[in-house]
Scaffold this motif. Structure first.
Motif, PDB file in Angstrom:
ATOM      1  N   GLY A   1       0.854  -1.219  -0.026  1.00 31.35           N
ATOM      2  CA  GLY A   1      -0.029  -0.096  -0.070  1.00 31.35           C
ATOM      3  C   GLY A   1       0.833   1.255   0.261  1.00 31.35           C
ATOM      4  O   GLY A   1       2.065   0.989   0.161  1.00 31.35           O
ATOM      5  N   HIS A   2       0.196   2.314  -0.083  1.00 27.37           N
ATOM      6  CA  HIS A   2       1.208   3.677   0.023  1.00 27.37           C
ATOM      7  C   HIS A   2       0.363   4.747   0.952  1.00 27.37           C
ATOM      8  O   HIS A   2      -0.918   4.690   1.031  1.00 27.37           O
ATOM      9  CB  HIS A   2       1.456   4.307  -1.215  1.00 27.37           C
ATOM     10  CG  HIS A   2       0.350   4.745  -2.121  1.00 27.37           C
ATOM     11  ND1 HIS A   2      -0.297   6.056  -2.119  1.00 27.37           N
ATOM     12  CD2 HIS A   2      -0.235   4.130  -3.100  1.00 27.37           C
ATOM     13  CE1 HIS A   2      -1.283   6.171  -2.683  1.00 27.37           C
ATOM     14  NE2 HIS A   2      -1.427   5.047  -3.405  1.00 27.37           N
ATOM     15  N   LEU A   3       1.007   5.648   1.342  1.00 20.77           N
ATOM     16  CA  LEU A   3       0.356   6.502   2.298  1.00 20.77           C
ATOM     17  C   LEU A   3       0.630   8.232   1.558  1.00 20.77           C
ATOM     18  O   LEU A   3       0.140   9.119   2.187  1.00 20.77           O
ATOM     19  CB  LEU A   3       1.228   6.563   3.639  1.00 20.77           C
ATOM     20  CG  LEU A   3       0.885   5.570   4.599  1.00 20.77           C
ATOM     21  CD1 LEU A   3       1.842   5.461   5.605  1.00 20.77           C
ATOM     22  CD2 LEU A   3      -0.568   5.632   5.245  1.00 20.77           C
ATOM     23  N   ASP A   4       1.351   8.292   0.540  1.00 22.04           N
ATOM     24  CA  ASP A   4       1.376   9.620  -0.073  1.00 22.04           C
ATOM     25  C   ASP A   4      -0.005   9.955  -0.991  1.00 22.04           C
ATOM     26  O   ASP A   4      -0.621   9.002  -1.234  1.00 22.04           O
ATOM     27  CB  ASP A   4       2.541   9.754  -0.902  1.00 22.04           C
ATOM     28  CG  ASP A   4       2.744   8.944  -2.028  1.00 22.04           C
ATOM     29  OD1 ASP A   4       2.437   7.627  -1.546  1.00 22.04           O
ATOM     30  OD2 ASP A   4       2.918   9.074  -3.041  1.00 22.04           O
ATOM     31  N   LYS A   5      -0.083  11.155  -0.989  1.00 20.92           N
ATOM     32  CA  LYS A   5      -1.338  11.646  -1.700  1.00 20.92           C
ATOM     33  C   LYS A   5      -1.233  12.557  -2.778  1.00 20.92           C
ATOM     34  O   LYS A   5      -0.097  13.211  -3.190  1.00 20.92           O
ATOM     35  CB  LYS A   5      -2.336  12.373  -0.634  1.00 20.92           C
ATOM     36  CG  LYS A   5      -2.366  11.718   0.497  1.00 20.92           C
ATOM     37  CD  LYS A   5      -3.137  12.717   1.715  1.00 20.92           C
ATOM     38  CE  LYS A   5      -3.386  11.840   2.808  1.00 20.92           C
ATOM     39  NZ  LYS A   5      -4.330  12.772   3.887  1.00 20.92           N
TER      40      LYS A   5
ATOM     41  N   GLY B   1      -7.189  10.763  -0.130  1.00 24.83           N
ATOM     42  CA  GLY B   1      -6.278   9.560   0.375  1.00 24.83           C
ATOM     43  C   GLY B   1      -6.776   8.566   1.210  1.00 24.83           C
ATOM     44  O   GLY B   1      -5.910   7.513   1.351  1.00 24.83           O
ATOM     45  N   GLY B   2      -7.900   8.628   1.755  1.00 28.97           N
ATOM     46  CA  GLY B   2      -8.361   7.509   2.558  1.00 28.97           C
ATOM     47  C   GLY B   2      -8.567   6.182   1.775  1.00 28.97           C
ATOM     48  O   GLY B   2      -8.234   5.214   2.282  1.00 28.97           O
ATOM     49  N   ALA B   3      -9.117   6.550   0.632  1.00 28.69           N
ATOM     50  CA  ALA B   3      -9.415   5.228  -0.415  1.00 28.69           C
ATOM     51  C   ALA B   3      -8.101   4.784  -1.128  1.00 28.69           C
ATOM     52  O   ALA B   3      -7.953   3.664  -1.869  1.00 28.69           O
ATOM     53  CB  ALA B   3     -10.612   5.160  -1.170  1.00 28.69           C
ATOM     54  N   ASP B   4      -7.180   5.924  -1.419  1.00 27.33           N
ATOM     55  CA  ASP B   4      -6.167   5.675  -2.360  1.00 27.33           C
ATOM     56  C   ASP B   4      -4.882   6.172  -1.757  1.00 27.33           C
ATOM     57  O   ASP B   4      -4.261   7.084  -1.864  1.00 27.33           O
ATOM     58  CB  ASP B   4      -6.253   6.615  -3.805  1.00 27.33           C
ATOM     59  CG  ASP B   4      -5.425   6.718  -4.714  1.00 27.33           C
ATOM     60  OD1 ASP B   4      -4.749   5.415  -4.673  1.00 27.33           O
ATOM     61  OD2 ASP B   4      -5.144   7.332  -5.451  1.00 27.33           O
ATOM     62  N   ASP B   5      -4.216   5.168  -0.939  1.00 21.32           N
ATOM     63  CA  ASP B   5      -4.759   4.147  -0.345  1.00 21.32           C
ATOM     64  C   ASP B   5      -4.420   4.082   1.073  1.00 21.32           C
ATOM     65  O   ASP B   5      -3.927   2.906   1.715  1.00 21.32           O
ATOM     66  CB  ASP B   5      -4.816   2.770  -1.161  1.00 21.32           C
ATOM     67  CG  ASP B   5      -3.401   2.312  -1.055  1.00 21.32           C
ATOM     68  OD1 ASP B   5      -2.766   2.730  -2.072  1.00 21.32           O
ATOM     69  OD2 ASP B   5      -3.014   1.397  -0.308  1.00 21.32           O
ATOM     70  N   GLY B   6      -4.720   5.008   1.883  1.00 23.27           N
ATOM     71  CA  GLY B   6      -4.187   5.014   3.164  1.00 23.27           C
ATOM     72  C   GLY B   6      -4.785   3.974   4.122  1.00 23.27           C
ATOM     73  O   GLY B   6      -4.094   3.670   5.246  1.00 23.27           O
ATOM     74  N   TYR B   7      -5.830   3.522   3.509  1.00 18.14           N
ATOM     75  CA  TYR B   7      -6.633   2.388   4.586  1.00 18.14           C
ATOM     76  C   TYR B   7      -5.744   1.081   4.247  1.00 18.14           C
ATOM     77  O   TYR B   7      -5.789   0.207   5.259  1.00 18.14           O
ATOM     78  CB  TYR B   7      -7.932   2.123   3.826  1.00 18.14           C
ATOM     79  CG  TYR B   7      -7.949   1.386   2.715  1.00 18.14           C
ATOM     80  CD1 TYR B   7      -8.228   0.039   2.791  1.00 18.14           C
ATOM     81  CD2 TYR B   7      -7.646   1.762   1.328  1.00 18.14           C
ATOM     82  CE1 TYR B   7      -8.222  -0.851   1.840  1.00 18.14           C
ATOM     83  CE2 TYR B   7      -7.409   0.666   0.334  1.00 18.14           C
ATOM     84  CZ  TYR B   7      -7.755  -0.572   0.574  1.00 18.14           C
ATOM     85  OH  TYR B   7      -7.873  -1.314  -0.394  1.00 18.14           O
ATOM     86  N   ALA B   8      -4.969   1.085   3.556  1.00 20.54           N
ATOM     87  CA  ALA B   8      -4.197  -0.390   3.080  1.00 20.54           C
ATOM     88  C   ALA B   8      -3.461  -1.017   4.117  1.00 20.54           C
ATOM     89  O   ALA B   8      -3.731  -2.187   4.610  1.00 20.54           O
ATOM     90  CB  ALA B   8      -3.483  -0.327   1.856  1.00 20.54           C
TER      91      ALA B   8
END
Length: 499
Positions: free
Chosen positions: A117-121, A148-155
């Motif tokens: 997953g990734h945390l940058d937006k 960023g929640g769905a793309d894809d900080g949730y991962a």
């Protein structure tokens, strides 16, 4: 212990998986993502001063602290930091490892599941609803709005919750490693050095679970079967040293905008959107054609109606390039397309005087079919646009992003192993009461090609929460919370089924 004996695992309580996943989301993950959305952790391409601003560092540390607090049995975690060739810090990477909870006859060759997953937006973009914003999270009708929640900080949160759900009922799972990067929206340019540095620690990767993709609807589990490649860059046309009075110079000085249009005509048929160079196209594999037809039968007109169409000239909605669901799916997954995503040199309308501008620049985004080589396409695009410039104008095409001039090659999934297809079908039926869906995605995840090259025998479970109208990168992006809960349980079920 022989292979058949090793596969006699305890029966899995899928209802308990679903309940545990739902509690994790409701009691912890949603709150974490609300805080995450409020942090403008833009990718380095969009925030060159990301180190000084500290937003990427903040989201990585918050995620790491949460993961550590979950007390997952057998977990170790590290924020890995490397420098580039100039000695400057690369974007950090969150790496975790969870030991297997099932006996393995040979630990050195034991299978490993890699979760990504990734945390940058992406940046803010315009057009958000008046009561919404990219950094102002809001929950409404079961959707968490914000960038960023769905793309894809949730991962990373969903992955850890899935493992906890298995361990809570004593179910076994293989060794799991996690790669959570912070440069994906800039082309994952920092990722290859991290993969090289961590290669021995990754182990024998037999399954990749990528949570950065999408869904055809919210009614079943969807497996991504392909991803397009991408070449992005700035096309600039310069014709004057400074702006001049348009009444005095027009008719003598060619418009930089008209020259730019002329150049784009080399690349695209503006009447149809068809890209002209044959090298940017590829033959669509027969199995992907068959899957597109099956998906079109499921989605019907939603394959094109799900877009946020504007009000048209006759009062009805504006129109798509095609109303054939099969063609719509193929256009957005297996055919090249050109988009202009930004412009420079154009003043705002309220500040535009009668001046012939000295230059115009467009940001181009060229989506490539999965089997077209990205680096080669980038070189061909540069040559096509810069050669024989009209009026001897100064024309430059400068690819951008961490991928540089190489561009990004797409990805076509390997043939599914029977165990994985069976496991995903079972998970879709258990948590949605509907069969597994197969869909290509029009976006790009550079990691998938890197991993397929590095681990050619690995299976790929590429999935995500970006369903209809979720609008990643655009205004009003949202995370469908119920789908995320179910996807978490489905991932847990597949992990338990790993042979």
């Amino acid at each position: 212990m022989n292979a058949p004996e090793r596969l006699k695992l305890p029966a899995l309580d899928t209802a308990a998986l679903a309940a545990h996943s739902a509690r994790a989301w409701d009691e912890q993950i949603v709150a974490q993502l609300v805080d995450y959305i409020a942090i403008p952790a833009k990718s380095p391409m969009f925030d060159p001063d990301w180190r000084q601003h500290g937003h990427i560092e903040q989201v990585v540390r918050r995620a790491a602290d949460w993961v550590q607090a979950q007390q997952v049995r057998g977990l170790t975690l590290e924020i890995v930091r490397l420098n580039d060739e100039r000695g400057q810090p690369r974007t950090p990477l969150l790496f975790f490892e969870i030991a297997a909870t099932r006996p393995e006859p040979d630990a050195a060759s034991a299978p490993t599941v890699l979760v990504y997953g990734h945390l940058d937006k992406q940046p803010e973009f315009s057009g958000w609803r008046s009561d919404l914003g990219p950094w102002t999270p809001k929950i409404e009708d079961g959707k968490l709005y914000g960038r960023g929640g769905a793309d894809d900080g949730y991962a990373v949160y969903a992955a850890i919750a899935a493992v906890r759900a298995l361990q809570a009922q004593g179910a076994t799972h293989p060794r799991i490693v996690g790669l959570i990067e912070t440069c994906e929206e800039s082309g994952s340019g920092d990722l290859p050095p991290y993969l090289d540095a961590l290669r021995e620690r990754l182990g024998q990767v037999s399954l990749v679970v990528c949570l950065d993709s999408g869904a055809g609807n919210y009614d079943q589990l969807w497996l991504t079967t392909s991803l397009r490649g991408n070449v992005t860059g700035a096309l600039k046309v310069e014709i004057l040293a400074e702006g001049v009075h348009s009444g005095d110079a027009s008719g003598v000085v060619p418009s930089s905008f008209r020259i730019l249009r002329h150049l784009l005509d080399r690349l695209e048929d503006s009447a149809t959107g068809h890209l002209l160079p044959a090298s940017l196209h590829c033959e669509i594999p027969a199995d992907r054609l068959g899957q597109a037809r099956a998906t079109a039968a499921i989605l019907g007109e939603a394959a094109w109606r799900s877009q946020p169409w504007a009000c048209g000239a006759d009062g009805g909605p504006t129109l798509p390039t095609t109303t054939d669901p099969v063609e719509a799916l193929l256009n957005r997954t297996w055919r090249p397309t050109l988009s202009v995503t930004g412009a420079d040199g154009l003043p705002a309308i309220g500040q535009a005087g009668n001046v012939l501008r000295p230059w115009t620049a467009f940001k181009l985004s060229l989506r490539l079919p999965p089997l077209v080589d990205g680096p080669r396409a980038a070189l061909e695009l540069k040559a096509l646009l810069e050669a024989d410039a009209p009026y001897n104008a100064r024309v430059t095409f400068q690819p951008d992003g961490r991928a540089g001039a190489e561009g990004a090659t797409g990805w076509n999934a390997p043939t599914l192993s029977p165990w994985l297809e069976t496991a995903m079908q079972a998970a879709s039926l258990a948590h949605w009461d509907a069969p597994l869906g197969y869909v290509g995605q029009g976006g790009t995840i550079p990691l998938m090609n890197l991993l397929q090259q590095g681990f050619p025998a690995a299976q790929m479970m590429v999935c995500g929460v970006l369903g209809p109208k979720s609008n990643a990168h655009g205004p009003n992006e949202f995370l469908h919370l119920d789908y995320a809960r179910r996807l978490t349980a489905a991932v847990a079920q597949v992990l338990a089924a790993h042979p």
